[in-house]
Design a protein around this motif. Structure first.
Motif, mmCIF file in Angstrom:
data_model
loop_
_atom_site.group_PDB
_atom_site.id
_atom_site.type_symbol
_atom_site.label_atom_id
_atom_site.label_comp_id
_atom_site.label_asym_id
_atom_site.label_seq_id
_atom_site.Cartn_x
_atom_site.Cartn_y
_atom_site.Cartn_z
ATOM 1 N N ARG A 70 -43.014 -15.850 -1.537
ATOM 2 C CA ARG A 70 -44.560 -15.290 -1.015
ATOM 3 C C ARG A 70 -44.341 -15.271 0.356
ATOM 4 N NH1 ARG A 70 -47.952 -14.030 -4.747
ATOM 5 N NH2 ARG A 70 -48.889 -13.142 -3.216
ATOM 6 N N ARG A 73 -44.293 -11.979 1.599
ATOM 7 C CA ARG A 73 -45.419 -10.957 1.517
ATOM 8 C C ARG A 73 -46.289 -11.116 3.050
ATOM 9 N NH1 ARG A 73 -43.345 -11.652 -2.519
ATOM 10 N NH2 ARG A 73 -44.209 -11.957 -4.633
ATOM 11 N N VAL B 3 -60.192 -16.430 4.354
ATOM 12 C CA VAL B 3 -59.042 -15.077 3.809
ATOM 13 C C VAL B 3 -60.791 -14.775 2.017
ATOM 14 C CG1 VAL B 3 -57.475 -13.819 2.617
ATOM 15 C CG2 VAL B 3 -57.150 -14.596 4.384
ATOM 16 N N ARG B 89 -52.699 -5.003 -8.867
ATOM 17 C CA ARG B 89 -50.996 -4.667 -7.672
ATOM 18 C C ARG B 89 -51.186 -4.130 -6.415
ATOM 19 N NH1 ARG B 89 -47.011 -1.408 -10.181
ATOM 20 N NH2 ARG B 89 -46.757 0.337 -8.491
ATOM 21 N N ARG B 90 -51.938 -3.802 -5.864
ATOM 22 C CA ARG B 90 -51.891 -3.877 -4.020
ATOM 23 C C ARG B 90 -51.626 -4.495 -3.979
ATOM 24 N NH1 ARG B 90 -52.329 0.392 -0.454
ATOM 25 N NH2 ARG B 90 -53.437 1.446 -2.433
ATOM 26 N N LEU B 91 -52.479 -5.603 -4.437
ATOM 27 C CA LEU B 91 -52.960 -7.148 -3.380
ATOM 28 C C LEU B 91 -52.234 -7.705 -3.837
ATOM 29 C CD1 LEU B 91 -55.372 -7.923 -1.953
ATOM 30 C CD2 LEU B 91 -56.013 -9.360 -4.049
ATOM 31 N N ALA B 92 -51.043 -7.887 -5.078
ATOM 32 C CA ALA B 92 -49.562 -8.852 -5.156
ATOM 33 C C ALA B 92 -48.882 -8.629 -4.285
ATOM 34 C CB ALA B 92 -49.492 -8.500 -6.711
ATOM 35 N N THR B 93 -48.767 -7.122 -3.724
ATOM 36 C CA THR B 93 -47.739 -6.743 -2.490
ATOM 37 C C THR B 93 -48.102 -7.971 -1.248
ATOM 38 O OG1 THR B 93 -48.406 -5.035 -2.454
ATOM 39 C CG2 THR B 93 -47.428 -5.090 -3.651
ATOM 40 N N THR B 94 -49.272 -8.317 -0.986
ATOM 41 C CA THR B 94 -49.612 -9.137 0.086
ATOM 42 C C THR B 94 -49.436 -10.573 0.008
ATOM 43 O OG1 THR B 94 -51.993 -9.319 -0.291
ATOM 44 C CG2 THR B 94 -51.092 -7.105 0.521
ATOM 45 N N PRO B 95 -49.985 -11.353 1.183
ATOM 46 C CA PRO B 95 -50.002 -12.072 0.911
ATOM 47 C C PRO B 95 -50.543 -13.541 0.489
ATOM 48 C CG PRO B 95 -49.482 -11.968 3.409
ATOM 49 C CD PRO B 95 -49.857 -10.957 2.547
ATOM 50 N N VAL B 96 -51.551 -12.238 -0.155
ATOM 51 C CA VAL B 96 -53.398 -13.302 -1.149
ATOM 52 C C VAL B 96 -52.799 -12.848 -2.838
ATOM 53 C CG1 VAL B 96 -56.095 -12.713 -1.450
ATOM 54 C CG2 VAL B 96 -54.814 -12.509 1.265
ATOM 55 N N SER B 97 -53.125 -13.623 -2.868
ATOM 56 C CA SER B 97 -52.404 -14.207 -4.584
ATOM 57 C C SER B 97 -53.973 -13.215 -5.211
ATOM 58 C CB SER B 97 -52.660 -14.940 -5.197
ATOM 59 O OG SER B 97 -53.173 -15.103 -6.373
ATOM 60 N N PRO B 98 -54.266 -11.664 -6.086
ATOM 61 C CA PRO B 98 -55.307 -11.672 -6.916
ATOM 62 C C PRO B 98 -55.890 -12.464 -7.331
ATOM 63 C CG PRO B 98 -52.415 -10.677 -7.453
ATOM 64 C CD PRO B 98 -52.510 -11.288 -6.919
#
Lengths: 300, 246
Positions: A70, A73, B3, B89-98
């Motif tokens: 992670r 990311r 966040v 899906r978009r969120l899953a590519t960021t440091p923040v978990s869905p």
């Protein structure tokens, strides 16, 4: 320095093998293109690199780490197809929210200016046009100041002007040191932007080269058309090994051949003191290379 | 934490931008108490209800209604839309978990339910002298059990429906029978015995019973508590098993 390494990637969905065997490396600072017909396995490949899919086989390293890590990311910005935002979230709210996810976010005001979204900050997502949504999506991929940006079909749905603006932006992003992985089926885009390309078909890499290298590797005929200033004997042209056929269309001559055809034709004409008017060369394009590699046009 | 707070605030803004669901979640339950309370005969003690007044019962029912609105009506539609549109899906590519977005959403819905419940209780107390629970801890427990049981069902629906629209439809289809057994149209106290027995085993029937028991000062009955915990366990398990991010 290698920033992405994909080795023997394999991924199946049930009985369907989406990616059979894909390997390539991406070097720091380059724009690496992934080209292929629909269903070739491009999206599955970038989804695996982004950590959204778990490969069934092979290894992937991104910045030396596993895609599932992670901490990656923070360093990898991703713009995927079929990823949206809530209808009533405004452009500014989306950018501020996503900027808060990252330790060193980019200046979202500057991003929106570069992407032509500066006057849309208060507009809710649902009210944006397809192209504006696409540009917001690109902005969100870049908002974390990533080291690597993965952009899937980045200019799909954009009008030609917006597409060119986006290309300029991408070149600007690369100039700032970001490595870019670009999935596309626009040959013009690949030719203009990409340093190197992997052509994927049926889940495998069928070619990996620079755009110029892919075109040069083509075993296709070239055609030269011109109007001679004085009559030319076909035999003079056919005497050269590069020339295969000579056709006449009214006052025009068409020469078909391979290799350095232009040099062969012009030297014959020069020796005979003939001037070629309206000279046209039909050169192979990346499109031709793509068709030869995959047996299909990318537009299909 | 920063966040999470930002996500919760954003979800709250988005919720308030849907005026119809915001109205039904935040104001309608209290409005229902006002409307029913303004009917004079509902303010008279009734022998059928063992000396209680109709309005006494409807305060508990309105609280159950709040939770049904949030958990059964709104949650499946919002969550399924987020998945359908690729927000998760978009969120899953960021440091923040869905998962953080889901938690933020549950926090926001919890907040909305608490505000609406407080409003219902305040209106009941101030306008119609409906006695607040003597045993406040019992009321909180009944509230939490009902919220957890209905939310588990709502999240399960969100997990299995293909789209936001389908989530909305399934939620609405579930809402009416569940609220029937919670006594929205006929309080369970005046239901035939067979219906009462059935109601005891439905999530909102059990929830409403636990809430009303708590309002009269007793702890939720073992039956109601067990039924609600059962719904949490079964649907929570199924929801976790079947939830897809994209």
């Amino acid at each position: 320095m290698t920033v992405i390494e994909v080795r023997n990637l394999r991924k199946a969905y049930g009985d369907t093998l989406a990616v059979r065997d894909v390997s390539f490396t991406v070097e720091a600072g380059e724009i690496f293109g992934i080209l292929g017909p629909n269903g070739a396995g491009k999206t599955t490949t970038v989804e695996s690199i982004s950590g959204l899919r778990h490969p069934d086989g092979g290894t992937i390293r991104v910045l030396g780490r596993d895609p599932g890590d992670r901490t990656l990311r923070d360093d990898v910005g991703v713009q995927l197809q079929e990823s949206g935002l809530p209808d009533k979230l405004t452009v500014q709210e989306a950018l501020e929210l996503y900027a808060s996810f990252y330790p060193n976010p980019a200046d979202w005001r500057a991003l929106t200016r570069e992407l032509g979204l500066g006057d849309k900050l208060k507009t809710p997502y649902a009210k944006l046009s397809g192209g504006q949504k696409q540009r917001l999506s690109i902005a969100l991929a870049l908002i974390g100041s990533p080291k690597i940006a993965i952009l899937d079909e980045l200019t799909t749905g954009l009008d030609p002007q917006a597409r060119r603006d986006t290309w300029d932006l991408i070149e600007g992003v690369r100039a700032s040191g970001v490595t870019i992985v670009l999935v596309t089926h626009f040959m013009e885009e690949a030719e203009r932007l990409c340093d190197r390309l992997a052509v994927i078909d049926h889940g495998q890499v069928v070619a990996l080269d620079t755009p110029a290298g892919l075109i040069a590797g083509l075993d296709t005929e070239q055609r030269i058309r011109f109007r001679p200033s004085a009559p030319v004997d076909d035999a003079l042209l056919l005497a050269r090994p590069e020339v295969r056929e000579v056709h006449r269309h009214g006052s025009q001559i068409e020469v078909v051949g391979t290799g350095n055809l232009l040099h062969a034709v012009t030297s014959v004409l020069a020796v005979n003191e003939i001037i070629a008017a309206d000279l046209r060369i039909e050169q192979a394009s990346l499109d031709d290379a793509f068709v030869q590699l995959t047996g299909r046009s990318a537009k299909e | 934490m920063r966040v999470f707070a930002k996500l919760t605030l954003t979800e709250l803004k988005l919720f308030l931008r849907e005026p119809i669901s915001a109205f039904f979640v935040l104001l309608f339950p209290a409005l229902l108490v006002v409307i029913l309370g303004s009917i004079p005969s509902f303010r008279e003690p009734s022998d059928d209800l063992g000396g209680a007044r109709v309005i006494d019962l409807y305060v508990g029912i309105a609280v159950a209604l709040t939770l049904a609105m949030v958990a059964i009506q709104v949650t499946p539609a919002v969550l399924a839309t987020y998945r359908e549109r690729g927000v998760l899906r978009r969120l899953a590519t960021t440091p923040v978990s869905p998962l953080k977005l889901l938690s933020a959403q549950l926090a926001m819905f919890g907040l909305a339910a608490i505000v609406s419940t407080a409003l219902v209780l305040a209106v009941g107390r101030l306008a119609f002298d409906v006695r607040l629970a003597d045993n406040f801890a019992a009321f909180v427990l009944a509230f939490l059990l009902t919220a957890a049981g209905t939310l588990a069902i709502g999240i399960f629906v969100a997990a299995v429906v293909p789209s936001g629209k389908a989530g909305n439809s399934v939620g609405t289809i579930l809402f009416f029978p569940l609220m029937f057994f919670a006594g929205l149209w006929t309080p369970r106290e005046v239901m035939p015995e067979v219906l009462q027995k059935i109601a005891d085993f439905t999530p909102l029937g059990a929830g409403e019973r636990a809430l009303n028991e708590a309002m009269t000062g007793s702890w939720p009955s073992l039956l109601s508590a067990t039924v609600l915990v059962g719904y949490v366990a079964v649907f929570g398990f199924l929801a976790v098993r079947s939830f897809r991010w994209s």
